[in-house]
Write an enzyme that holds these catalytic residues in place. Structure first.
Site, PDB file in Angstrom:
ATOM      1  N   HIS A 117     -54.900  34.316 -51.385  1.00  0.00           N
ATOM      2  CA  HIS A 117     -55.416  35.516 -52.049  1.00  0.00           C
ATOM      3  C   HIS A 117     -54.898  36.740 -51.299  1.00  0.00           C
ATOM      4  O   HIS A 117     -54.043  36.637 -50.418  1.00  0.00           O
ATOM      5  CB  HIS A 117     -56.955  35.532 -51.957  1.00  0.00           C
ATOM      6  CG  HIS A 117     -57.635  34.409 -52.675  1.00  0.00           C
ATOM      7  ND1 HIS A 117     -57.791  34.382 -54.035  1.00  0.00           N
ATOM      8  CD2 HIS A 117     -58.214  33.282 -52.191  1.00  0.00           C
ATOM      9  CE1 HIS A 117     -58.462  33.274 -54.367  1.00  0.00           C
ATOM     10  NE2 HIS A 117     -58.723  32.593 -53.284  1.00  0.00           N
ATOM     11  N   CYS A 124     -55.317  29.432 -55.760  1.00  0.00           N
ATOM     12  CA  CYS A 124     -56.562  28.754 -55.396  1.00  0.00           C
ATOM     13  C   CYS A 124     -57.197  27.988 -56.567  1.00  0.00           C
ATOM     14  O   CYS A 124     -56.675  26.953 -56.949  1.00  0.00           O
ATOM     15  CB  CYS A 124     -57.528  29.769 -54.785  1.00  0.00           C
ATOM     16  SG  CYS A 124     -58.746  29.013 -53.716  1.00  0.00           S
ATOM     17  N   ARG A 174     -65.293  24.874 -45.266  1.00  0.00           N
ATOM     18  CA  ARG A 174     -64.674  25.937 -46.072  1.00  0.00           C
ATOM     19  C   ARG A 174     -63.593  26.594 -45.215  1.00  0.00           C
ATOM     20  O   ARG A 174     -63.872  27.040 -44.093  1.00  0.00           O
ATOM     21  CB  ARG A 174     -65.732  26.955 -46.512  1.00  0.00           C
ATOM     22  CG  ARG A 174     -65.243  27.865 -47.572  1.00  0.00           C
ATOM     23  CD  ARG A 174     -66.338  28.382 -48.516  1.00  0.00           C
ATOM     24  NE  ARG A 174     -65.674  28.900 -49.704  1.00  0.00           N
ATOM     25  CZ  ARG A 174     -65.406  28.184 -50.787  1.00  0.00           C
ATOM     26  NH1 ARG A 174     -65.816  26.939 -50.862  1.00  0.00           N
ATOM     27  NH2 ARG A 174     -64.762  28.693 -51.810  1.00  0.00           N
TER      28      ARG A 174
HETATM   29  N1  GLN Z   1     -63.742  26.629 -56.010  1.00  0.00           N
HETATM   30  C1  GLN Z   1     -62.501  26.298 -55.338  1.00  0.00           C
HETATM   31  C2  GLN Z   1     -62.705  25.940 -53.852  1.00  0.00           C
HETATM   32  O1  GLN Z   1     -63.682  26.300 -53.269  1.00  0.00           O
HETATM   33  C3  GLN Z   1     -61.532  27.465 -55.432  1.00  0.00           C
HETATM   34  C4  GLN Z   1     -62.050  28.710 -54.718  1.00  0.00           C
HETATM   35  C5  GLN Z   1     -61.163  29.919 -54.931  1.00  0.00           C
HETATM   36  O2  GLN Z   1     -60.538  30.082 -55.979  1.00  0.00           O
HETATM   37  N2  GLN Z   1     -61.146  30.816 -53.897  1.00  0.00           N
HETATM   38  O3  GLN Z   1     -61.815  25.302 -53.281  1.00  0.00           O
END
Ligand code: GLN
Length: 240
Positions: A189, A93, A127
């Site tokens: 993740h 990520c 998101r």
């Molecule tokens: N900040 C980045 C995004 O929102 C990565 C987020 C993360 O590592 N989960 O895409």
């Protein structure tokens, strides 16, 4: 025998339990009688020469700003050289995004990457949060995503896999992650590796082959890991 693991920005880039990836590879080495030495590589720290496997976890936009700055110049070039020399790497990520050419967050200046992966990421309006299941060269892999970044791969870049459940790189082209030689990046993740032992062992074996190209890992009894994978895969297939 010893494996040296380089944990990039462990204190700053470790959301969603990505440290579990480090623990998994270290433990799967120890179960085989291979000593595992974990070196945390933080902001301002030099990049050690003798790393076999690198890990780079996820993080929020504000954590990525300081890390992106630290990776510019010699440190990033040394990291790319280590991978080109055969060190294995898994980036998740936020770490994955910073190993591309650039990450453009919502409310901050674009962050420069190091170009280990030929890709660019831009924060999108939505998101992506939920379980992910992909088909890959390591079989089906299961994880969890939470990112607003939309990643687009450069021409000819091999994705880590094909999205079966979830959004992946950008929710449009059906790809998830990217592969560049012995480096793999993705949005999964979980932590990813405890439930995906084939990928964990690929990283460990690849990293150890940097020094001994003929090295082959002995098999482990993965009864529990396989059961965990099956449970997570079923959950991904039945709930988003
Ligand atoms: N900040 C980045 C995004 O929102 C990565 C987020 C993360 O590592 N989960 O895409």
């Amino acid at each position: 025998m010893r494996v040296t693991i380089g944990w990039l920005y462990g204190r700053k880039m470790n959301i969603y339990g990505d440290r579990g990836n480090v623990q998994t590879v270290a433990q799967r080495a120890r179960w085989r009688g291979i000593d595992a030495d974990v070196r945390e590589i933080g902001i301002g720290d030099p990049l050690p020469d003798e790393i076999d496997v690198f890990f780079f976890g996820g993080g929020q936009d504000q954590s990525q700003v300081a890390v992106a700055r630290d990776l510019q110049g010699e440190k990033g070039e040394r990291l790319k050289a280590a991978v080109a020399d055969g060190a294995a790497l898994l980036a998740i990520c936020g770490g994955y995004q910073l190993l591309g050419h650039e990450y453009r967050p919502h409310d901050a200046e674009p962050l420069p990457g190091i170009g280990l992966f030929d890709l660019v990421t831009e924060a999108g309006p939505e998101r992506f949060i939920g379980n992910v299941l992909i088909g890959s060269r390591w079989g089906e892999l299961v994880g969890f995503e939470n990112h607003s970044g939309l990643t687009h791969l450069g021409p000819g870049v091999e994705p880590m896999g094909k999205v079966l459940v979830g959004r992946g790189n950008n929710g449009q082209d059906g790809t998830e992650g990217a592969i560049a030689g012995t480096a793999v990046g993705c949005y999964m993740h979980g932590a990813l590796l405890p439930k995906n032992p084939t990928l964990a062992d690929w990283l460990l074996e690849t990293g150890l082959r940097r020094r001994d190209p003929s090295f082959t890992l002995s098999p482990l009894d993965d009864t529990f890991e396989t059961a965990a994978h099956a449970t997570a895969r079923e959950r991904a297939r039945t709930t988003r």
